[in-house]
Structures are given as structure tokens and as C-alpha cells.
Design an enzyme around this catalytic site. Structure first.
Site, mmCIF file in Angstrom:
data_model
loop_
_atom_site.group_PDB
_atom_site.id
_atom_site.type_symbol
_atom_site.label_atom_id
_atom_site.label_comp_id
_atom_site.label_asym_id
_atom_site.label_seq_id
_atom_site.Cartn_x
_atom_site.Cartn_y
_atom_site.Cartn_z
ATOM 1 N N HIS A 62 0.846 -1.217 0.089
ATOM 2 C CA HIS A 62 -0.073 0.047 -0.028
ATOM 3 C C HIS A 62 0.865 1.343 0.086
ATOM 4 C CE1 HIS A 62 -2.306 -3.317 1.701
ATOM 5 N NE2 HIS A 62 -3.418 -2.810 1.184
ATOM 6 N N ASP A 105 -6.840 -10.434 0.793
ATOM 7 C CA ASP A 105 -6.506 -9.314 0.582
ATOM 8 C C ASP A 105 -5.858 -8.696 1.525
ATOM 9 O OD1 ASP A 105 -8.794 -8.914 2.225
ATOM 10 O OD2 ASP A 105 -10.106 -8.363 0.729
ATOM 11 N N SER A 106 -6.185 -7.068 1.535
ATOM 12 C CA SER A 106 -5.666 -6.328 2.665
ATOM 13 C C SER A 106 -6.426 -6.418 3.982
ATOM 14 C CB SER A 106 -5.941 -4.868 2.110
ATOM 15 O OG SER A 106 -5.289 -4.495 1.076
#
EC number: 2.3.1.251
Length: 190
Positions: A62, A105-106
Site C-alpha cells: 500500500h 486481500d488487505s
């Protein structure tokens, strides 16, 4: 069990999107527009693959300039998962692939993605096994935080490869605290 159910569900959705393209008859090169070229490439990759591929997600990152620190401290940046695909090299040496992948995922929730990828490929060394690629992927994904509603994606691709192994990557653009994610995986051709 849950992951298998999600993969089956989205494989069916992608199959329904791809199947009409397989029925499109070929036309002469002079009559083709970009959409017909695209659909012909998808159909040819589906019908005449040269390789079967294993996808292994490697990293998500990110962009720190686009997130509050407390968010990035909580995010998962190790997207373990797996994917499978089929691919071919065209007469210009460019790569075409169809794939399905599921990864964490995140938020550490399963995210399926599937679609078509294309890369213009350069072989800058005398050793033709080494290559660089730039292109795009068009597909469908779904996320837990969006209730697994299918979301179309059109993203850039870049890669560096040698022989049957390729490190492939994309960047998901976004706004502050949303998107702006670098995602990369290994692709092994068989």
C-alpha cells in the site's frame, strides 16, 4: 470449502462473459477494430493455449504516501493464495493469458480475480529466455468489504521473466486511503 464455492461462482461468471466471444467468427484483418482484435485474442487463447500456468501471489504494498499510518499498520501485505491459467505467445512474441486467482486481500479476506491479460514483450538480450513485458489485464474481481459483488477491472501489467518463470505485477490506482496498491505474483508456465 468457502474458497472453492467463491472460485466456482466467479469462474461461472467469467465463463459466461467469455463464451459469447468464442462464438464470434473470425474476420479479415482489414475489418478488425480494437474490440474484435481483443475478442479474437481471448478466443484464441481459450481454444489454443500453448501453456498452463501456476500463479503464486507474492506481495501487496500500500503506497505509504496515500494512506494513514494506522491503516497500513493493520493491512495484510502478504497475499498468500494460488491461481491457474492458460497462455500463449503470438507470432509477434507477445504474451496472452486467461487466469483465475484467489488470494488474501488487505483485510486478510479471500479475493478472487479472473480475466484476460496481454503483454507486449521485449527480449533485449541475446538470450531469448530473458524478457520484459508491458500490457494490461481486463477481468472481474470481488471483495469481502463490497459483499462479493463482481467488480470489473482494467489494470496495467508489467513483468520480468526468464524461461518458464515470470514475476508479473500491477498497480491498482485509487484515492487517499483507498486503492494505490502494488500487487505482484510469480507465474510459472508448464
Amino acid at each position: 470449502m468457502y474458497v472453492a464455492m467463491i472460485i466456482r461462482k466467479y469462474f461461472l461468471i467469467i465463463a459466461l462473459l467469455v463464451m459469447p466471444w468464442l462464438a464470434i467468427p473470425s474476420v479479415s484483418a482489414a475489418d478488425k477494430g480494437w474490440f474484435n482484435t481483443f475478442t479474437d485474442n481471448v478466443a484464441e487463447t481459450w481454444r489454443q493455449p500453448e501453456h498452463y500456468d501456476l500463479y503464486v501471489p507474492a506481495i501487496t504494498w500500500h503506497a505509504r504516501f496515500a494512506y494513514d499510518k494506522e491503516k497500513t499498520d493493520r493491512y495484510n501485505e502478504r497475499p498468500w493464495g494460488v491461481g491457474f491459467g492458460q497462455s500463449r505467445w503470438d507470432d509477434k512474441g507477445n504474451w496472452h493469458g486467461l487466469y483465475m486467482m484467489a488470494f488474501k486481500d488487505s483485510f486478510n479476506k479471500w479475493e478472487p480475480i479472473g480475466g484476460y491479460g496481454w503483454e507486449k514483450t521485449w527480449r533485449p538480450l541475446e538470450d531469448d529466455n530473458f524478457r520484459l513485458g508491458l500490457g494490461f489485464t481486463a477481468g472481474v474481481t470481488a471483495r469481502d468489504n463490497w459483499n462479493y459483488i463482481p467488480i470489473p477491472v482494467l489494470l496495467p501489467l508489467a513483468s520480468i521473466g526468464y524461461g518458464p518463470a515470470t514475476f508479473q505485477m500491477t498497480y491498482i490506482p485509487g484515492s487517499y486511503n483507498n486503492g494505490n496498491v502494488y500487487f505482484a505474483w510469480m507465474r510459472f508456465q508448464f
